[in-house]
Design a protein around this motif. Structure first.
Motif, PDB file in Angstrom:
ATOM      1  N   ASN A  87     -10.552   3.666   4.176  1.00  0.00           N
ATOM      2  CA  ASN A  87      -9.265   3.570   3.489  1.00  0.00           C
ATOM      3  C   ASN A  87      -9.378   3.151   2.024  1.00  0.00           C
ATOM      4  O   ASN A  87      -8.857   2.119   1.614  1.00  0.00           O
ATOM      5  CB  ASN A  87      -8.349   2.593   4.241  1.00  0.00           C
ATOM      6  CG  ASN A  87      -8.065   3.086   5.635  1.00  0.00           C
ATOM      7  OD1 ASN A  87      -7.831   4.260   5.840  1.00  0.00           O
ATOM      8  ND2 ASN A  87      -8.112   2.185   6.605  1.00  0.00           N
ATOM      9  N   ALA A 126      -5.867   4.105  14.125  1.00  0.00           N
ATOM     10  CA  ALA A 126      -5.414   4.315  12.750  1.00  0.00           C
ATOM     11  C   ALA A 126      -4.430   5.479  12.672  1.00  0.00           C
ATOM     12  O   ALA A 126      -3.407   5.395  11.983  1.00  0.00           O
ATOM     13  CB  ALA A 126      -6.616   4.569  11.840  1.00  0.00           C
ATOM     14  N   ASP A 135      -1.741   6.133   9.664  1.00  0.00           N
ATOM     15  CA  ASP A 135      -2.668   6.224   8.534  1.00  0.00           C
ATOM     16  C   ASP A 135      -2.974   7.701   8.279  1.00  0.00           C
ATOM     17  O   ASP A 135      -3.502   8.389   9.133  1.00  0.00           O
ATOM     18  CB  ASP A 135      -3.954   5.461   8.853  1.00  0.00           C
ATOM     19  CG  ASP A 135      -4.929   5.457   7.693  1.00  0.00           C
ATOM     20  OD1 ASP A 135      -4.600   5.983   6.615  1.00  0.00           O
ATOM     21  OD2 ASP A 135      -6.045   4.915   7.879  1.00  0.00           O
ATOM     22  N   ASN A 160      -4.725   8.776   5.537  1.00  0.00           N
ATOM     23  CA  ASN A 160      -5.842   8.881   4.605  1.00  0.00           C
ATOM     24  C   ASN A 160      -7.040   9.513   5.319  1.00  0.00           C
ATOM     25  O   ASN A 160      -7.569   8.951   6.265  1.00  0.00           O
ATOM     26  CB  ASN A 160      -6.209   7.488   4.082  1.00  0.00           C
ATOM     27  CG  ASN A 160      -7.206   7.561   2.951  1.00  0.00           C
ATOM     28  OD1 ASN A 160      -7.860   8.570   2.756  1.00  0.00           O
ATOM     29  ND2 ASN A 160      -7.310   6.482   2.212  1.00  0.00           N
ATOM     30  N   LYS A 173      -1.074   4.477  14.084  1.00  0.00           N
ATOM     31  CA  LYS A 173      -0.334   3.609  13.161  1.00  0.00           C
ATOM     32  C   LYS A 173       0.196   4.390  11.962  1.00  0.00           C
ATOM     33  O   LYS A 173       0.888   3.839  11.127  1.00  0.00           O
ATOM     34  CB  LYS A 173      -1.241   2.474  12.673  1.00  0.00           C
ATOM     35  CG  LYS A 173      -1.517   1.447  13.759  1.00  0.00           C
ATOM     36  CD  LYS A 173      -2.512   0.350  13.401  1.00  0.00           C
ATOM     37  CE  LYS A 173      -2.729   0.042  11.982  1.00  0.00           C
ATOM     38  NZ  LYS A 173      -3.750  -0.967  11.728  1.00  0.00           N
TER      39      LYS A 173
END
Length: 154
Positions: A55, A43, A48, A50, A46
Motif C-alpha cells: 500500500n 484487504a 482496498d 490499490n 475492506k
C-alpha cells in the motif's frame, strides 16, 4: 522450469540483452503463502483498491529516466569513419564519451568495440542508440547497461 517442485519457486526473465535468465530459489512455504493470500482477501474485502504491494502512498511515482555512466558494445561491419560517426551521434545528443576501446579485427563477424560514457540521462542514451542502430555499418541492436557503482573510476 518443469523440474521445479515443492516449495521451490522459479521465474524466467526474457529481455533483448540477456535473452533468457532463470532464477530459482526456495519459496516461503505453505503457511507464509496462505497467510499472504488471506491478507490479500481481507484487504480486498475492506475495499482496498490499490494493486501495488505494501500500500504505497499515492505520491509514489515511477520515472523511467535516470542519470548514469553507461557501457555500450557495438557490433559493426568494418569500414572507415565508424568512430567519427559514433562521436558525431553522441555529440548530437549531448552524450560525452569517457573511453572507447576498439581491438584489431581478427574475425569480421566478431568486430565490436566498447564505449563508456560520462554520466548521462538514460533518455539521451536511447536516442544515441537509435541513431547508431540506423547506421549502415551497425550489426544488430547495440548492447548497453548502466554502470551502477558511483566510484567506478577508482
Amino acid at each position: 522450469l518443469s523440474s521445479v517442485n515443492g516449495a521451490t519457486n522459479a521465474i524466467e526473465v526474457v529481455s533483448d540483452n540477456l535473452v533468457s535468465s532463470i532464477f530459482i530459489g526456495q519459496g516461503a512455504g505453505r503457511y507464509p503463502t496462505a497467510n499472504s493470500c488471506i491478507n490479500d482477501i481481507v484487504a480486498l474485502a475492506k475495499g482496498d483498491k490499490n494493486p501495488l504491494p505494501f500500500n504505497p502512498s499515492s505520491e509514489s511515482k515511477f520515472v523511467n529516466n535516470y542519470s548514469s555512466v553507461f557501457f555500450l558494445r557495438l557490433n559493426y561491419r568494418d569500414k572507415v569513419g565508424i568512430t567519427r560517426q559514433v562521436g558525431e551521434v553522441c555529440e548530437k545528443h549531448n552524450v560525452s564519451i569517457h573511453s572507447i576501446l576498439q581491438n584489431p579485427v581478427a574475425k569480421t563477424q566478431d568486430a565490436a568495440f566498447a564505449i563508456v560514457t560520462e554520466k548521462v540521462e538514460y533518455a539521451s542514451l536511447l536516442k544515441v542508440l537509435a541513431d547508431i542502430e540506423a547506421l549502415d555499418w551497425c550489426k544488430g541492436k547495440p548492447f548497453y547497461m548502466p554502470v551502477l557503482r558511483e566510484n567506478w573510476q577508482s
